[in-house]
Design an enzyme around this catalytic site. Structure first.
Site, PDB file in Angstrom:
ATOM      1  N   SER A 186     -58.687 -59.839 -71.736  1.00 39.77           N
ATOM      2  CA  SER A 186     -59.646 -60.716 -72.402  1.00 39.77           C
ATOM      3  C   SER A 186     -59.369 -60.862 -73.890  1.00 39.77           C
ATOM      4  O   SER A 186     -59.536 -61.946 -74.452  1.00 39.77           O
ATOM      5  CB  SER A 186     -61.070 -60.201 -72.199  1.00 39.77           C
ATOM      6  OG  SER A 186     -61.377 -60.089 -70.833  1.00 39.77           O
ATOM      7  N   HIS A 232     -62.862 -58.611 -77.793  1.00 42.16           N
ATOM      8  CA  HIS A 232     -62.791 -60.072 -77.720  1.00 42.16           C
ATOM      9  C   HIS A 232     -62.685 -60.697 -79.113  1.00 42.16           C
ATOM     10  O   HIS A 232     -61.846 -61.567 -79.350  1.00 42.16           O
ATOM     11  CB  HIS A 232     -64.042 -60.609 -77.016  1.00 42.16           C
ATOM     12  CG  HIS A 232     -64.097 -60.260 -75.565  1.00 42.16           C
ATOM     13  ND1 HIS A 232     -65.183 -60.544 -74.775  1.00 42.16           N
ATOM     14  CD2 HIS A 232     -63.205 -59.636 -74.758  1.00 42.16           C
ATOM     15  CE1 HIS A 232     -64.957 -60.122 -73.544  1.00 42.16           C
ATOM     16  NE2 HIS A 232     -63.764 -59.562 -73.506  1.00 42.16           N
TER      17      HIS A 232
END
Length: 288
Positions: A186, A232
């Protein structure tokens, strides 16, 4: 009675008489040494010269613009992620609970373990996934974003941006989420979100849809438990900076030649990856 002048011969085959000639240089040539052109026909030497004079078409990043280019790097990254997941599932004897595998245990990003010298976790964690849904969601995003980013940036620049994003996510976790165990692609994929936004800006297209998508994903990261928000955001920042360095920094520094622009872009993207790595090393030293 005047004798007839000798028939012209091919400039490459003096033993062959010919009534044909190159429409560019005017030299006599046999049919074997001529090729059809938009106007008339060109000899082989003029054909080669014309091809050398044509500058190759490149993207805004300086990568060769090849129509229907296959995104091999994107497919390779997907294949590696799937292969690593298959190994963890086989070791754990479970697809749903593959995090019980030995490889998962050795590669999941745990800042204290990195501080103890287990550096493989910094990169390896970016290829681990918690179960098939986590894998499918990330690989779908990588497939959608990776193809376009790779086409514009070129394969090597795309790898550099992906690596910088992965390291940026790991650096953020090392500093801001030291008591967590983090895994997944991610962080690198958020870097591709940022990269795609920068590409749209460079192409003078609206980035609104990408910004909305980023905002939605950040909101999901904040709302749902167990999601690495800092990983992230670190990946997003690194991917944005690396791609901005490739696409905008040469203009800001007024690079005089395409070669200078490519050098500046490469230096900027690699610099982001190096800075992320240095931050990881500094965090490990702080924890040790």
């Amino acid at each position: 009675m005047n004798p007839q002048p000798p028939a012209p011969t091919c400039y490459r085959h003096p033993d062959r008489s010919t009534g044909l000639a190159c429409t560019r240089c005017g030299r006599s040539a046999c049919p074997e040494c001529l090729r059809p052109a938009s106007v008339g026909q060109h000899c082989l030497d003029c054909l080669r010269q014309g091809q050398a004079d044509v500058r190759p078409v490149r993207t805004v990043a300086g990568a060769p613009a090849v129509q229907r280019s296959v995104p091999y790097v994107t497919y390779l990254l997907i294949a590696v992620n799937v292969a690593v997941f298959a190994i963890t599932a086989a070791q754990a004897n479970s697809v749903a609970e593959n995090q019980r595998s030995r490889l998962f245990f050795d590669w999941v990003l745990q800042p204290p373990a990195v501080a103890d010298g287990e550096w493989a976790r910094v990169l390896g964690s970016g290829f681990l996934h918690y179960g098939p849904i986590h894998l499918l969601v990330n690989m779908f995003a990588l497939y959608i974003l990776g193809r376009d980013c790779e086409m514009v940036l070129g394969r090597l620049r795309f790898v550099t941006v992906y690596l910088a994003s992965l390291l940026g996510g790991s650096a953020a976790v090392m500093w801001l989420a030291q008591d967590t165990s983090t895994a997944g692609a991610s962080g690198a994929i958020y870097g591709l979100f940022g990269a795609m936004t920068v590409i749209l800006l460079r192409l003078r297209q609206s980035p609104v849809q990408m910004l909305v998508l980023i905002a939605i994903n950040v909101l999901i990261s904040v709302s749902l438990p167990g999601i690495s928000l800092w990983g992230h955001l670190g990946g997003l920042a690194a991917g944005t900076l690396a791609t901005g360095g490739i696409l905008f920094l040469p203009q800001w520094l007024r690079a005089g030649t395409p070669e200078a622009a490519r050098t500046i872009g490469w230096t900027a993207a690699a610099g982001v990856a190096v800075i992320a790595l240095l931050l990881i090393v500094a965090a490990a030293a702080e924890l040790a």
